[in-house]
Write an enzyme that holds these catalytic residues in place. Structure first.
Site, mmCIF file in Angstrom:
data_model
loop_
_atom_site.group_PDB
_atom_site.id
_atom_site.type_symbol
_atom_site.label_atom_id
_atom_site.label_comp_id
_atom_site.label_asym_id
_atom_site.label_seq_id
_atom_site.Cartn_x
_atom_site.Cartn_y
_atom_site.Cartn_z
ATOM 1 N N ALA A 18 0.866 -1.200 0.000
ATOM 2 C CA ALA A 18 0.000 0.000 0.000
ATOM 3 C C ALA A 18 0.892 1.236 0.000
ATOM 4 C CB ALA A 18 -0.917 -0.010 1.222
ATOM 5 N N HIS B 18 -24.850 20.031 24.809
ATOM 6 C CA HIS B 18 -24.126 19.284 25.834
ATOM 7 C C HIS B 18 -24.927 18.042 26.198
ATOM 8 C CE1 HIS B 18 -21.595 18.471 29.286
ATOM 9 N NE2 HIS B 18 -22.698 18.292 29.999
HETATM 10 P P1 NAD Z 1 -0.425 6.991 0.836
HETATM 11 O O1 NAD Z 1 0.322 7.959 0.020
HETATM 12 O O2 NAD Z 1 -1.427 7.452 1.803
HETATM 13 O O3 NAD Z 1 0.585 6.092 1.675
HETATM 14 C C1 NAD Z 1 1.629 5.367 1.073
HETATM 15 C C2 NAD Z 1 2.733 5.212 2.094
HETATM 16 O O4 NAD Z 1 3.672 4.298 1.579
HETATM 17 C C3 NAD Z 1 3.474 6.520 2.356
HETATM 18 O O5 NAD Z 1 3.599 6.723 3.735
HETATM 19 C C4 NAD Z 1 4.825 6.295 1.692
HETATM 20 O O6 NAD Z 1 5.875 6.980 2.340
HETATM 21 C C5 NAD Z 1 4.967 4.797 1.818
HETATM 22 N N1 NAD Z 1 5.848 4.196 0.839
HETATM 23 C C6 NAD Z 1 5.980 4.509 -0.478
HETATM 24 N N2 NAD Z 1 6.876 3.689 -1.074
HETATM 25 C C7 NAD Z 1 7.304 2.834 -0.106
HETATM 26 C C8 NAD Z 1 8.219 1.741 -0.091
HETATM 27 N N3 NAD Z 1 8.868 1.370 -1.199
HETATM 28 N N4 NAD Z 1 8.419 1.092 1.081
HETATM 29 C C9 NAD Z 1 7.755 1.459 2.209
HETATM 30 N N5 NAD Z 1 6.885 2.491 2.248
HETATM 31 C C10 NAD Z 1 6.664 3.161 1.099
HETATM 32 O O7 NAD Z 1 -1.049 5.965 -0.226
HETATM 33 P P2 NAD Z 1 -2.066 4.780 -0.001
HETATM 34 O O8 NAD Z 1 -2.218 4.473 1.420
HETATM 35 O O9 NAD Z 1 -1.637 3.714 -0.937
HETATM 36 O O10 NAD Z 1 -3.402 5.407 -0.536
HETATM 37 C C11 NAD Z 1 -3.479 5.888 -1.903
HETATM 38 C C12 NAD Z 1 -4.442 7.010 -2.017
HETATM 39 O O11 NAD Z 1 -5.767 6.551 -1.843
HETATM 40 C C13 NAD Z 1 -4.186 8.075 -0.995
HETATM 41 O O12 NAD Z 1 -3.591 9.165 -1.637
HETATM 42 C C14 NAD Z 1 -5.516 8.461 -0.464
HETATM 43 O O13 NAD Z 1 -5.836 9.765 -0.833
HETATM 44 C C15 NAD Z 1 -6.505 7.509 -1.116
HETATM 45 N N6 NAD Z 1 -7.222 6.852 -0.018
HETATM 46 C C16 NAD Z 1 -8.020 7.618 0.763
HETATM 47 C C17 NAD Z 1 -8.654 7.058 1.844
HETATM 48 C C18 NAD Z 1 -9.497 7.922 2.714
HETATM 49 O O14 NAD Z 1 -9.838 9.012 2.289
HETATM 50 N N7 NAD Z 1 -9.850 7.477 3.900
HETATM 51 C C19 NAD Z 1 -8.496 5.716 2.125
HETATM 52 C C20 NAD Z 1 -7.684 4.967 1.305
HETATM 53 C C21 NAD Z 1 -7.051 5.551 0.226
#
Ligand code: NAD
Ligand code: FAD
Length: 478
Positions: A276, A451
């Site tokens: 992810a 409240h």
């Molecule tokens: P994200 O960008 O939130 O998190 C990805 C994480 O992976 C980051 O912290 C990054 O530093 C890390 N990372 C990247 N490459 C890596 C590696 N090689 N090794 C270890 N860590 C690494 O992305 P996501 O969680 O995949 O989600 C994708 C998108 O989907 C997000 O931008 C979000 O906006 C959307 N999303 C939103 C929600 C929500 O609104 N609740 C929920 C799920 C997804």
């Protein structure tokens, strides 16, 4: 002969289907082209969000939360639950039923509003024409007055951990695990990692999260991220920062992961590994080279503030363009574009888009973080109220977290609100409304809050900005 439409939308996720419905409501002859097929090769509407994103993940978050609460947290209320069990297939079947209900609902809305759903892969040609190829290879040409591209995004893959859809899975695979893995690895401690890691942690997995960055949730206000990190670690999420995965191989039914961090090389064995690490725009093969549509350096379709591409009458909205990858951001872009096609002067306030991580407690935010304001040299004040001082949070046995309000030091105008805590999404939404109306912290402070509610924490945070909170010791007195 090409079929003629006023508006052709490519993609039926929250950006596309909302744009299509709005266009039909405004009287445009509208078609929505979607390539997703159900198991009977019929068009499946709703995109990532409804099929493999927002909705299924929230269904599993809600089921797993109820299970964990029954198992771990009801005793404090004097309720005993003996031997709580989770039936994973039943939990997944409930999720699938919700997906079917909602995607079927969009089909119904299309019918009701007169949107034509066309099954196939759309490609934008020069002159705002769209070529549609269906799953049997039949090609259909659509002549569109206006094209709205809403083709969304896909998970990022990383070479050290290739997805095999069995042991090494992406977010879609993590929504369909047939049983609870004993040890679950997650690469990336971002939004998806935290939400889906929480689901399986609550159901009993030992979860290890390997995050490449040294900082936890760098896009979140630093104080809130620190508090959230502490809460998640207490819940048993083993979050390892500065961890770079170099290899993941499947061996004898488990995944052997090698990663390096500041203190050297490590290896771990997991039953399943979720990758992810972000999502990328789904912009490959979407338009002809002479269509006039261009990409930016990261592969997003290039658009201006009004979501106009460089090709006349061709717009792009949602995850496929710059900005946060959020369903509501895409939907509002879709509405804005259609209203502009109809000659209105709609605009989207990109400074006021809330975001939520649906862990428990939730993390929600709108506007600027403290670190952004520091970097921009803006003078600001903050007001913080912890849920530990909220009567309602204590009554609900949910005392973790805080509300933080950030305001302009000179004008008192609200610049941001950051919450980690129960119902954070709903609390931040109140501040989104206040910000849209240009409110100051004093405006919120002068507002009456019921409240006992969690919302009172927003009120108290507003009062705390000037040291006037009632239910905590203020940092400074006036
Ligand atoms: P994200 O960008 O939130 O998190 C990805 C994480 O992976 C980051 O912290 C990054 O530093 C890390 N990372 C990247 N490459 C890596 C590696 N090689 N090794 C270890 N860590 C690494 O992305 P996501 O969680 O995949 O989600 C994708 C998108 O989907 C997000 O931008 C979000 O906006 C959307 N999303 C939103 C929600 C929500 O609104 N609740 C929920 C799920 C997804
Ligand atoms: P998508 O939803 O990706 O839809 C694009 C559609 O276009 C797809 O149906 C695709 O099949 C179709 N398509 C693509 N190319 C073509 C083509 N050439 N021809 C025809 N059709 C095509 N966001 C939130 O705001 N809240 C959340 O809680 C949340 N949770 C999430 C959880 C997970 C696990 C994931 C993965 C994402 C989550 N998101 C969440 C992000 C959210 O799903 C996206 O921001 C949103 O779906 C983007 O909408 P979209 O319409 O731009 O694209």
């Amino acid at each position: 002969m090409a079929d003629k439409y006023d508006v052709v939308v490519i993609g039926s996720g929250p950006a596309g289907y909302v744009a299509a419905i709005k266009a039909a409501q405004l009287g445009f002859k509208t078609a929505c082209v979607e390539q997703w097929l159900d198991d009977k090769d019929k068009v499946q509407l709703g995109g990532t969000c409804l099929n493999v994103g927002c909705i299924p993940s929230k269904a599993l978050l809600d089921s797993s939360y109820k299970f964990a609460e029954a198992r771990d947290s009801l005793a404090v209320h004097g309720i005993s639950v003996k031997d709580a069990q989770i039936n994973v297939p039943a939990m997944l079947a409930r999720k699938d039923k919700i997906i079917q209900q909602l995607t079927g609902g969009i089909a119904g809305l299309f019918k009701h509003n007169g949107v034509t759903a066309i099954s196939g892969k759309g490609k934008v040609l020069v002159g705002a024409k769209v070529e549609v190829t269906d799953h049997k290879g039949t090609i259909q040409l659509l002549e569109a007055g206006n094209v709205i591209i809403a083709a969304g995004s896909l998970p990022v893959n990383i070479p050290p951990a290739p997805i095999d859809n069995e042991y090494i899975i992406d977010s879609t695979g993590a929504l369909t695990l047939a049983e609870v893995p004993r040890r679950l690895g997650v690469i990336g401690a971002g939004v998806i990692g935290l939400e889906l890691g929480s689901v399986w942690r609550r159901l009993g997995s030992e979860v290890v999260m390997l995050e490449a960055l040294d900082e936890f949730l760098p896009m979140i206000d630093v104080q809130i991220a620190k508090e959230a990190g502490n809460i998640f670690r207490k819940q048993g999420l083993d979050i390892r920062l500065g961890a770079r995965v170099t290899r993941a191989v499947v061996h004898n039914g488990s995944v052997q992961v090698t990663y390096s961090s500041a203190d050297g090389e490590h290896s771990e064995s997991f039953d399943r590994l979720i990758v992810a690490v972000g999502r990328r725009p789904n912009s490959q093969g979407l338009f002809a080279s002479d269509s006039g549509v261009t990409l930016d350096e990261r592969g997003f379709i290039y658009v201006n503030d009004n979501c106009e591409t460089e090709a006349p009458h061709v717009y792009a909205v949602g995850d496929i363009v710059r900005g946060p990858m959020l369903a509501h951001k895409g939907s509002e872009e879709g509405i804005m574009v259609v209203e502009r096609i109809a000659g209105k002067q709609a605009q989207l306030n990109y400074d006021c888009i809330p975001s939520v991580i649906y862990t428990h407690p939730e993390i929600a935010a709108v506007g600027k973080t403290e670190q952004e304001l520091k970097a921009d040299g803006v003078e600001y004040k903050t007001g913080v109220f912890p849920f530990a001082a909220s009567g309602r949070a204590l009554a609900a046995n949910d005392p973790d977290g805080m509300v933080k309000l950030i305001v302009d030091a000179e004008t008192d105008r609200i610049l941001g609100c950051h919450v980690v805590g129960a119902s954070a999404a709903d609390l931040v939404q109140q501040v989104v409304i206040a910000m849209e109306f240009g409110s100051s912290a004093e405006d919120l402070a002068l507002t009456v809050f019921s409240h006992p509610t969690l919302s009172e924490a927003v009120h108290e945070a507003a009062l705390a900005v000037d040291g006037h909170a009632i239910h905590i010791a203020n940092r400074k007195k006036r």
